[in-house]
Design a protein around this motif. Structure first.
Motif, short mmCIF file in Angstrom:
data_model
loop_
_atom_site.label_atom_id
_atom_site.label_comp_id
_atom_site.label_asym_id
_atom_site.label_seq_id
_atom_site.Cartn_x
_atom_site.Cartn_y
_atom_site.Cartn_z
N ALA A 1 20.39 4.47 -6.99
CA ALA A 1 19.94 3.09 -7.25
C ALA A 1 19.14 2.98 -8.53
O ALA A 1 19.28 2.00 -9.28
N ASP A 2 18.27 3.95 -8.81
CA ASP A 2 17.47 3.85 -10.04
C ASP A 2 18.35 4.03 -11.27
O ASP A 2 18.13 3.39 -12.31
N LEU B 1 12.00 6.07 -1.57
CA LEU B 1 11.27 5.56 -2.72
C LEU B 1 10.05 6.43 -2.99
O LEU B 1 9.27 6.71 -2.08
N ALA B 2 9.90 6.84 -4.22
CA ALA B 2 8.70 7.59 -4.59
C ALA B 2 7.49 6.67 -4.45
O ALA B 2 7.54 5.50 -4.81
N GLY B 3 6.40 7.21 -3.92
CA GLY B 3 5.22 6.39 -3.71
C GLY B 3 4.15 7.16 -2.98
O GLY B 3 4.21 8.38 -2.86
N VAL B 4 3.18 6.45 -2.46
CA VAL B 4 2.07 7.08 -1.76
C VAL B 4 2.54 7.56 -0.39
O VAL B 4 3.08 6.78 0.39
N GLY C 1 20.92 -1.99 -16.31
CA GLY C 1 20.54 -3.37 -16.59
C GLY C 1 19.25 -3.50 -17.36
O GLY C 1 18.78 -4.61 -17.62
N GLY C 2 18.63 -2.37 -17.72
CA GLY C 2 17.36 -2.39 -18.44
C GLY C 2 16.46 -1.28 -17.92
O GLY C 2 16.91 -0.35 -17.24
N SER C 3 15.19 -1.38 -18.21
CA SER C 3 14.24 -0.35 -17.78
C SER C 3 14.12 -0.39 -16.26
O SER C 3 13.82 -1.44 -15.68
N PRO C 4 14.32 0.75 -15.57
CA PRO C 4 14.24 0.75 -14.11
C PRO C 4 12.81 0.52 -13.63
O PRO C 4 11.85 1.01 -14.24
N SER C 5 12.67 -0.23 -12.56
CA SER C 5 11.35 -0.50 -11.99
C SER C 5 11.14 0.26 -10.69
O SER C 5 10.11 0.11 -10.04
N ILE C 6 12.12 1.06 -10.29
CA ILE C 6 11.99 1.86 -9.08
C ILE C 6 12.28 3.31 -9.43
O ILE C 6 12.89 3.61 -10.46
N ALA C 7 11.82 4.21 -8.58
CA ALA C 7 12.12 5.63 -8.72
C ALA C 7 12.53 6.15 -7.36
O ALA C 7 11.76 6.08 -6.40
#
Length: 593
Positions: A254-255, A361-364, A261-267
């Protein structure tokens, strides 16, 4: 007479496209040729369960939809899951009550209404080794039942067992330290067939489904995404397709798709999950088992004439298209199993191994009480399984995360977002009331099992097997035998599967390659000790008679399949992921040369 001596006439193959639900090679070529001249409301990227779910949800709301998949339907995570609709007991420890509740309601909905032919409630035993576990675990399982009060109750509730009753349910359980157990139910599902059925159901409502078609770029009007550039992997060439909205449901990719479409906002942080397959007679039990590990859970679940054992939950930093199991993974799972089993398992008992990637999703991380490593950023077991929908850049909606069980809710949320992006009011989701292909009339057809068996010259058990895979469409498969009685023969080395199932996969279910038929339309790849190598030549002849393959193409398909089997087997003997990947590449690369 060999199967390839009576080819299906090309007219018969083309006629399958008259059925709007049928996915055939001819239909794919025609749809690809006309896609460039259409302006779809939605182009959905990704043919896994989420993408297929989005395509069905959107089509059922009256939107025009194109679903594109770079490989085969369910070729990634959606054919390599734990194969169960479940609420997730361990998510209760993360205090993620909302996820558990919605997952349980979805689980019961599958059994009650949406796909009863593809699912079956299965019992699981949680054994206690100390007295304090009964009130603690029992409270969690009781919440399982309480969360379902507002929905269908088609799955049995839980029950507490004494030590003697627990050992009676699972005689193969080691009696040491067992003080009792609680038993509850979740729901088995053939994930690959379920995903394919979602796509066929969407196609029947008007969606266009293109496999082996890769998105290689996004079309733009200023800052807004207005469509996609597609590459035809089968025959070559590019096609530009316009869309009001592009929905990115590419899972672990997905990333990467968002970055087009541009700079990804998810990792996306892929987590590898490995399962082992052992024959049913290796474990003496009437129930599956679930047990705590240091940072997750270990599960043994019934899989028809086999048991599945899993899973691992470790970071994957290699090619997302080819996750492989390592010796470390296999040893870990055998070790977990042998903690509980009276008669230990060894490599000789394992007939199948498969690895899949979770699109986390990468995150806390989330703290799991009592779980070792639960706050370690390198521990994927600690990452939440919730999904998210991202509406940027304009014209691109990305849905990612989540779990297989909640695919329908992920699809609903993604289409809601797409409606906002389209700037118009669309109907509410109706997929909770939309049975999948093969569900309507399933019970009535099942009552006709013995008659269907007599007319087809099969055993009732063989028709029962078909009913659990095709539901009310079972007569379509049996109809193939009228013209070609030899298709009633079982595949060599895979006696549970009829040759007719391979023919039907090529005619109606979008199977374009031998791997599609043996690993996803059937599960020969994971259920036979040789991983389907003995079945491959006959299966290639059957597919070739439908798809027009000559002897050279058939031989190439068998060689490619055999190489894939050898590569995965070789990788699983390597100690670590790094070594397993290199081993896989060595075998695959040598074959390519």
């Amino acid at each position: 007479m060999s199967l390839h001596e009576r080819p299906v006439p090309l007219a018969a193959t083309s006629a399958a496209t008259n059925d709007r639900t049928a996915l055939s090679a001819d239909r794919r070529r025609g749809d690809l040729a006309t896609a460039a001249g259409r302006d779809f409301d939605l182009v959905v990227v990704g043919g896994g369960v989420t993408g297929a779910g989005v395509a069905l949800d959107a089509t059922a709301r009256g939107l025009s939809v194109l679903l594109v998949e770079a490989d085969d339907l369910a070729s990634g995570t959606s054919s390599r899951s734990g194969k169960v609709f479940h609420g997730g007991l361990r998510y209760l420890e993360q205090l993620n009550f909302a996820l558990v509740r919605e997952a349980l309601l979805e689980r019961d909905l599958m059994v009650e209404r949406l796909c009863p032919h593809l699912v079956e409630p299965e019992p699981f035993l949680f054994p206690f080794t100390s007295r304090w576990q009964r009130p603690y675990v029992g409270a969690g399982v009781a919440m399982y039942d309480l969360f379902r009060l507002s929905g269908p109750r088609s799955v049995p509730g839980h029950r507490h067992l004494t030590r003697r009753a627990a050992l009676a349910e699972m005689p193969g359980l080691r009696p040491d330290d067992i003080t009792g157990a609680v038993q509850y139910h979740d729901v088995r599902v053939d994930d690959a067939r379920h995903t394919m059925t979602l796509a066929r159901t969407a196609a029947g409502l008007g969606a266009t489904v293109l496999t082996r078609t890769r998105v290689v770029g996004m079309l733009r009007d200023g800052q807004r995404v207005t469509g996609v550039r597609l590459h035809d992997i089968e025959d070559g060439g590019h096609v530009d397709v316009l869309a009001g909205v592009v929905v990115n449901a590419a899972g672990v990719w997905a990333d990467e798709v968002q970055s087009l479409g541009g700079s990804p906002s998810i990792a996306v942080r892929p987590a590898k999950g490995v399962h082992l397959v052992v024959p049913a007679d290796r474990i003496e039990s009437r129930t599956g088992l679930i047990a705590r590990t240091s940072d997750s859970v270990f599960i043994i679940r019934k899989w028809f004439d086999h048991w599945l054992m899993g899973t691992t939950d470790t970071p994957w930093d290699h090619d997302r298209g080819h996750p492989v199991a390592s010796r470390e993974d296999v040893d870990y799972l055998l070790g977990q199993a042998n903690r509980w089993l009276k008669h230990p398992l060894s490599d000789a008992d394992v007939v199948g191994v498969y690895a899949g990637l979770r699109p986390l999703l990468a995150g806390v991380p989330v703290r799991t009480p009592g779980a070792r490593g639960s706050t370690d950023p390198a521990t994927t077991a600690a990452l939440r399984r919730d999904h998210t929908v991202v509406e940027q850049p304009a014209g691109l909606v990305t849905v990612v995360g989540g779990k297989y069980t909640t695919y329908r809710l992920m699809a609903r949320d993604a289409v809601d977002a797409a409606g906002r992006s389209l700037g118009r009011t669309i109907p509410a989701s109706s997929t909770d009331r939309l049975p999948l292909l093969g569900a309507t009339g399933y019970v009535a057809v099942r009552h006709q099992r013995d008659r269907l068996a007599r007319e087809a010259g099969l055993e009732p058990e063989q028709v029962e097997h078909l009913l659990g895979r095709y539901g009310a469409l079972t007569p379509e498969v049996l109809d193939l035998l009228a013209d070609r009685p030899e298709l009633a023969r079982p595949l060599p080395g895979a006696s549970h599967y009829l040759a007719a199932e391979v023919a039907y996969a090529a005619r109606n279910e979008g199977a374009l390659h031998l791997m599609d038929a043996l690993a996803r339309r059937t599960r020969v790849f994971m259920e036979t000790p040789d991983r389907g190598v003995a079945a491959a030549p006959e299966a290639a002849r059957v597919m070739g008679s439908v798809l027009g393959w000559g002897e050279e193409r058939r031989a190439a398909e068998v060689a490619a399949y055999t190489t894939a089997v050898e590569a995965e087997r070789h990788a699983a003997t390597m100690p670590t992921d790094d070594q397993a990947v290199r081993a896989w590449q060595t075998v695959a690369g040598a074959a390519a040369r």
